[in-house]
Enzyme design. Structure first.
Site, PDB file in Angstrom:
ATOM      1  N   ARG A 121     -61.009 -78.602 -22.359  1.00 48.96           N
ATOM      2  CA  ARG A 121     -61.889 -78.952 -21.223  1.00 48.96           C
ATOM      3  C   ARG A 121     -61.410 -80.190 -20.473  1.00 48.96           C
ATOM      4  NH1 ARG A 121     -66.295 -77.359 -24.714  1.00 48.96           N
ATOM      5  NH2 ARG A 121     -66.820 -75.213 -24.193  1.00 48.96           N
ATOM      6  N   LYS A 143     -54.104 -81.902  -6.640  1.00 51.96           N
ATOM      7  CA  LYS A 143     -54.188 -80.453  -6.445  1.00 51.96           C
ATOM      8  C   LYS A 143     -53.283 -79.801  -7.470  1.00 51.96           C
ATOM      9  CE  LYS A 143     -55.414 -79.736  -1.602  1.00 51.96           C
ATOM     10  NZ  LYS A 143     -54.960 -79.218  -0.294  1.00 51.96           N
ATOM     11  N   GLU A 185     -41.709 -82.676   4.551  1.00 51.89           N
ATOM     12  CA  GLU A 185     -43.037 -83.216   4.233  1.00 51.89           C
ATOM     13  C   GLU A 185     -43.129 -84.703   4.601  1.00 51.89           C
ATOM     14  OE1 GLU A 185     -45.477 -81.266   3.261  1.00 51.89           O
ATOM     15  OE2 GLU A 185     -44.641 -79.568   2.156  1.00 51.89           O
ATOM     16  N   LYS A 227     -50.426 -90.647   1.878  1.00 48.27           N
ATOM     17  CA  LYS A 227     -51.114 -89.613   1.102  1.00 48.27           C
ATOM     18  C   LYS A 227     -52.246 -90.217   0.278  1.00 48.27           C
ATOM     19  CE  LYS A 227     -51.247 -85.465  -1.334  1.00 48.27           C
ATOM     20  NZ  LYS A 227     -50.638 -84.220  -1.710  1.00 48.27           N
ATOM     21  N   GLU A 237     -60.969 -82.279   0.169  1.00 49.15           N
ATOM     22  CA  GLU A 237     -60.709 -81.587   1.437  1.00 49.15           C
ATOM     23  C   GLU A 237     -61.975 -80.977   2.019  1.00 49.15           C
ATOM     24  OE1 GLU A 237     -56.834 -79.684   1.274  1.00 49.15           O
ATOM     25  OE2 GLU A 237     -57.520 -78.214   2.725  1.00 49.15           O
ATOM     26  N   ARG A 242     -58.288 -84.569   4.648  1.00 44.68           N
ATOM     27  CA  ARG A 242     -57.172 -84.089   3.828  1.00 44.68           C
ATOM     28  C   ARG A 242     -56.559 -82.820   4.428  1.00 44.68           C
ATOM     29  NH1 ARG A 242     -56.515 -84.060  -2.759  1.00 44.68           N
ATOM     30  NH2 ARG A 242     -54.382 -83.261  -2.712  1.00 44.68           N
ATOM     31  N   ASN A 246     -52.207 -80.236   5.891  1.00 47.02           N
ATOM     32  CA  ASN A 246     -51.752 -78.858   6.028  1.00 47.02           C
ATOM     33  C   ASN A 246     -51.075 -78.611   7.372  1.00 47.02           C
ATOM     34  OD1 ASN A 246     -52.799 -78.166   3.500  1.00 47.02           O
ATOM     35  ND2 ASN A 246     -54.840 -77.883   4.357  1.00 47.02           N
ATOM     36  N   HIS A 249     -48.656 -75.823   7.848  1.00 48.82           N
ATOM     37  CA  HIS A 249     -48.730 -74.956   6.675  1.00 48.82           C
ATOM     38  C   HIS A 249     -49.273 -73.559   6.982  1.00 48.82           C
ATOM     39  CE1 HIS A 249     -47.715 -78.575   4.570  1.00 48.82           C
ATOM     40  NE2 HIS A 249     -47.850 -78.024   3.376  1.00 48.82           N
ATOM     41  N   HIS A 253     -47.039 -70.764   5.973  1.00 49.32           N
ATOM     42  CA  HIS A 253     -47.388 -69.778   4.939  1.00 49.32           C
ATOM     43  C   HIS A 253     -47.106 -68.360   5.423  1.00 49.32           C
ATOM     44  CE1 HIS A 253     -50.195 -72.551   2.426  1.00 49.32           C
ATOM     45  NE2 HIS A 253     -48.990 -72.460   1.901  1.00 49.32           N
ATOM     46  N   HIS A 267     -40.483 -73.650   0.580  1.00 49.19           N
ATOM     47  CA  HIS A 267     -41.776 -74.079   1.123  1.00 49.19           C
ATOM     48  C   HIS A 267     -41.612 -75.150   2.219  1.00 49.19           C
ATOM     49  CE1 HIS A 267     -45.980 -75.305   1.263  1.00 49.19           C
ATOM     50  NE2 HIS A 267     -45.605 -76.544   1.028  1.00 49.19           N
TER      51      HIS A 267
HETATM   52  P1  NAD Z   1     -39.504 -76.989  -7.760  1.00 48.50           P
HETATM   53  O1  NAD Z   1     -40.377 -77.687  -8.696  1.00 48.50           O
HETATM   54  O2  NAD Z   1     -39.282 -75.526  -7.944  1.00 48.50           O
HETATM   55  O3  NAD Z   1     -38.088 -77.736  -7.733  1.00 48.50           O
HETATM   56  C1  NAD Z   1     -37.068 -77.218  -6.895  1.00 48.50           C
HETATM   57  C2  NAD Z   1     -35.791 -76.999  -7.698  1.00 48.50           C
HETATM   58  O4  NAD Z   1     -35.180 -78.250  -7.974  1.00 48.50           O
HETATM   59  C3  NAD Z   1     -35.992 -76.332  -9.051  1.00 48.50           C
HETATM   60  O5  NAD Z   1     -34.917 -75.461  -9.298  1.00 48.50           O
HETATM   61  C4  NAD Z   1     -35.942 -77.495 -10.036  1.00 48.50           C
HETATM   62  O6  NAD Z   1     -35.534 -77.105 -11.305  1.00 48.50           O
HETATM   63  C5  NAD Z   1     -34.925 -78.377  -9.378  1.00 48.50           C
HETATM   64  N1  NAD Z   1     -34.997 -79.802  -9.652  1.00 48.50           N
HETATM   65  C6  NAD Z   1     -36.107 -80.569  -9.700  1.00 48.50           C
HETATM   66  N2  NAD Z   1     -35.768 -81.869  -9.793  1.00 48.50           N
HETATM   67  C7  NAD Z   1     -34.412 -81.916  -9.846  1.00 48.50           C
HETATM   68  C8  NAD Z   1     -33.473 -82.966  -9.926  1.00 48.50           C
HETATM   69  N3  NAD Z   1     -33.857 -84.240  -9.887  1.00 48.50           N
HETATM   70  N4  NAD Z   1     -32.159 -82.658 -10.004  1.00 48.50           N
HETATM   71  C9  NAD Z   1     -31.761 -81.355  -9.971  1.00 48.50           C
HETATM   72  N5  NAD Z   1     -32.605 -80.312  -9.841  1.00 48.50           N
HETATM   73  C10 NAD Z   1     -33.926 -80.594  -9.783  1.00 48.50           C
HETATM   74  O7  NAD Z   1     -39.995 -77.134  -6.242  1.00 48.50           O
HETATM   75  P2  NAD Z   1     -40.694 -78.314  -5.409  1.00 48.50           P
HETATM   76  O8  NAD Z   1     -40.207 -78.132  -4.023  1.00 48.50           O
HETATM   77  O9  NAD Z   1     -40.580 -79.618  -6.064  1.00 48.50           O
HETATM   78  O10 NAD Z   1     -42.227 -77.917  -5.483  1.00 48.50           O
HETATM   79  C11 NAD Z   1     -42.695 -76.708  -4.907  1.00 48.50           C
HETATM   80  C12 NAD Z   1     -44.044 -76.431  -5.492  1.00 48.50           C
HETATM   81  O11 NAD Z   1     -44.925 -77.504  -5.163  1.00 48.50           O
HETATM   82  C13 NAD Z   1     -44.696 -75.174  -4.941  1.00 48.50           C
HETATM   83  O12 NAD Z   1     -45.206 -74.422  -6.004  1.00 48.50           O
HETATM   84  C14 NAD Z   1     -45.824 -75.679  -4.060  1.00 48.50           C
HETATM   85  O13 NAD Z   1     -46.924 -74.800  -4.021  1.00 48.50           O
HETATM   86  C15 NAD Z   1     -46.173 -76.959  -4.765  1.00 48.50           C
HETATM   87  N6  NAD Z   1     -46.828 -77.974  -3.929  1.00 48.50           N
HETATM   88  C16 NAD Z   1     -47.943 -78.550  -4.409  1.00 48.50           C
HETATM   89  C17 NAD Z   1     -48.587 -79.513  -3.676  1.00 48.50           C
HETATM   90  C18 NAD Z   1     -49.792 -80.203  -4.243  1.00 48.50           C
HETATM   91  O14 NAD Z   1     -50.423 -80.991  -3.534  1.00 48.50           O
HETATM   92  N7  NAD Z   1     -50.112 -79.977  -5.506  1.00 48.50           N
HETATM   93  C19 NAD Z   1     -48.085 -79.911  -2.428  1.00 48.50           C
HETATM   94  C20 NAD Z   1     -46.919 -79.304  -1.963  1.00 48.50           C
HETATM   95  C21 NAD Z   1     -46.287 -78.326  -2.717  1.00 48.50           C
HETATM   96  N1  GLY Z   2     -50.243 -80.986  -0.063  1.00 44.65           N
HETATM   97  C1  GLY Z   2     -51.546 -80.935   0.543  1.00 44.65           C
HETATM   98  C2  GLY Z   2     -52.566 -81.726  -0.172  1.00 44.65           C
HETATM   99  O1  GLY Z   2     -52.278 -82.366  -1.165  1.00 44.65           O
HETATM  100  O2  GLY Z   2     -53.695 -81.717   0.231  1.00 44.65           O
END
Ligand code: NAD
Ligand code: GLY
Length: 367
Positions: A121, A143, A185, A227, A237, A242, A246, A249, A253, A267
């Site tokens: 939990r 998030k 971003e 942020k 949001e 917040r 987007n 986005h 998307h 992305h």
């Molecule tokens: P990811 O985590 O898939 O990383 C991208 C690639 O880089 C992967 O292959 C990973 O293994 C590699 N990698 C990571 N760090 C590395 C490093 N230092 N050296 C070498 N390789 C490395 O992708 P991302 O772009 O970091 O994140 C995308 C995800 O984030 C999506 O699922 C998206 O929905 C999510 N997201 C979430 C939020 C939020 O607010 N929670 C906001 C934006 C995106």
């Molecule tokens: N990446 C969008 C948010 O955190 O709200």
């Protein structure tokens, strides 16, 4: 080291930024722990570079740990990935007061955050983001989510980390394409409400992407400061604050959906093209000067990011893209709120435009 705080009352937490902090994780997390024990979750690309350093720093503080290395990529943010991770955490004897370390990009951060929101939990976690996207966006704000068959990030929770530790030096091993996706971003924060920062990006973006450490540190600190302010103002949001994060986005998307959420368009690349489309849509509707939309397109093109439907590799009709947008989880009462703009740094939320108007605009944008 630079430190700032996400101000959320009793759930406030620090964000620490500094080259080399990956080797200091033990000292960073030690004060949070009720017992000298933690669990590290990472992926197969990150582990070879950074798991040993994080482990050694924990060992130096007398903290025992176990580690779980998941497959890299979006597929890990799934029911299967969640089940495997939660089973592992429980098998490791996790206690509610333990702090799990999420070492990786947004995929690992989102998955670990969600797992920690539900295991026993709710237990605590620490974000150690290693992609530029995660360092400037996903590691801050709580998030968390997994993807399901019906769409991305549809199952999740708001669950804030206890600490975010950002080591920009980890970007040295990040593939250039991933760096560019994260840079989109960063530009977003300028376009939302900070025209001066967009100007900084125009002047320094190329250097940042080429590895300039001072530029990288400045952009990360500026972005997470923005942020943190936005999250503190509107954590869940609900107040159209917040939601500004987007920007680009909704259009993005649709492009991601059309390209199958695949390596064809990352992305952040989709967000880049989406931000150009949001500015061009605003200009087409008399909200924003066309010269501002041109400036945004020119900068993203100059740093090699997608800046049009064609450069995003999308060639379908506007109606098909609008249909993807209709499935957006932000649809309220049948209407999709769009983040539009009155000019660079002047974004706002509106549901004044129907998807038929958006479809007609996108048909025009194909040329
Ligand atoms: P990811 O985590 O898939 O990383 C991208 C690639 O880089 C992967 O292959 C990973 O293994 C590699 N990698 C990571 N760090 C590395 C490093 N230092 N050296 C070498 N390789 C490395 O992708 P991302 O772009 O970091 O994140 C995308 C995800 O984030 C999506 O699922 C998206 O929905 C999510 N997201 C979430 C939020 C939020 O607010 N929670 C906001 C934006 C995106
Ligand atoms: N990446 C969008 C948010 O955190 O709200």
């Amino acid at each position: 080291m630079q430190e700032l705080t996400v101000e959320l009352g009793s759930r406030s937490y620090p964000i620490r930024i500094g080259d080399g902090l990956i080797g200091d994780i033990g000292a960073q997390v030690a004060p949070l722990l009720k017992r000298p024990r933690t669990m590290i979750v990472t992926d197969e690309h990150v582990a070879p570079h950074y798991l040993a350093a994080v482990g050694a720093s924990l060992g130096a503080e007398g903290i025992s740990f176990s580690s779980f290395v998941l497959a890299a990529g979006e597929g890990t943010k799934s029911w299967d990935g969640l089940a495997r991770l939660t089973d592992w955490l429980i098998g490791e004897g996790i206690e509610r007061s333990d702090h799990v370390i999420a070492l990786g990009g947004g995929v690992i951060g989102d998955l670990v955050g969600f797992a920690c929101s539900i295991v026993k939990r709710g237990c605590a976690f620490v974000q150690v983001p290693t992609t530029l996207l995660a360092q400037v966006d996903s590691s801050v704000g709580g998030k968390t989510a997994i993807n399901v068959a019906a769409g991305k990030n549809l199952i999740g929770a708001f669950h804030q980390p206890a600490l975010v530790v950002i080591d920009p030096a980890t970007l040295d091993t990040l593939p250039r394409r991933e760096l560019g996706a994260g840079y989109a971003e960063i530009v977003k924060y300028g376009l939302i409400d900070d025209a001066g920062f967009f100007g900084w990006c125009e002047a320094n973006g190329a250097a940042l992407l080429a590895g300039d450490r001072a530029a990288r540190h400045h952009a990360i600190a500026h972005s997470v400061t923005a942020k943190a302010r936005i999250v503190a103002a509107d954590e869940r949001e609900t107040q159209d604050v917040r939601a500004l994060l987007n920007l680009g986005h909704s259009f993005g998307h649709a492009l991601e959906a059309e390209t199958g959420y695949s390596d064809r368009l990352l992305h952040g690349e989709a967000v880049a093209a989406g931000m150009v489309l949001a500015h061009q849509f605003s200009a087409a509707n008399g909200l924003c000067p066309a010269t501002d939309a041109d400036r945004v397109r020119a900068h993203l093109a100059a740093v090699g990011l997608p800046h049009s439907l064609a450069s995003a590799g999308v060639n379908c009709g506007g109606g098909e893209l609008a249909a993807h947008m209709a499935h957006d989880k932000k649809v309220r009462g049948g209407k999709l709120p769009l983040i539009l703009t009155r000019g660079i740094g002047q974004s706002f939320v509106t549901d004044a435009y129907g998807l038929d108007t958006v479809a007609a605009f996108l048909d025009g944008a194909r040329g």
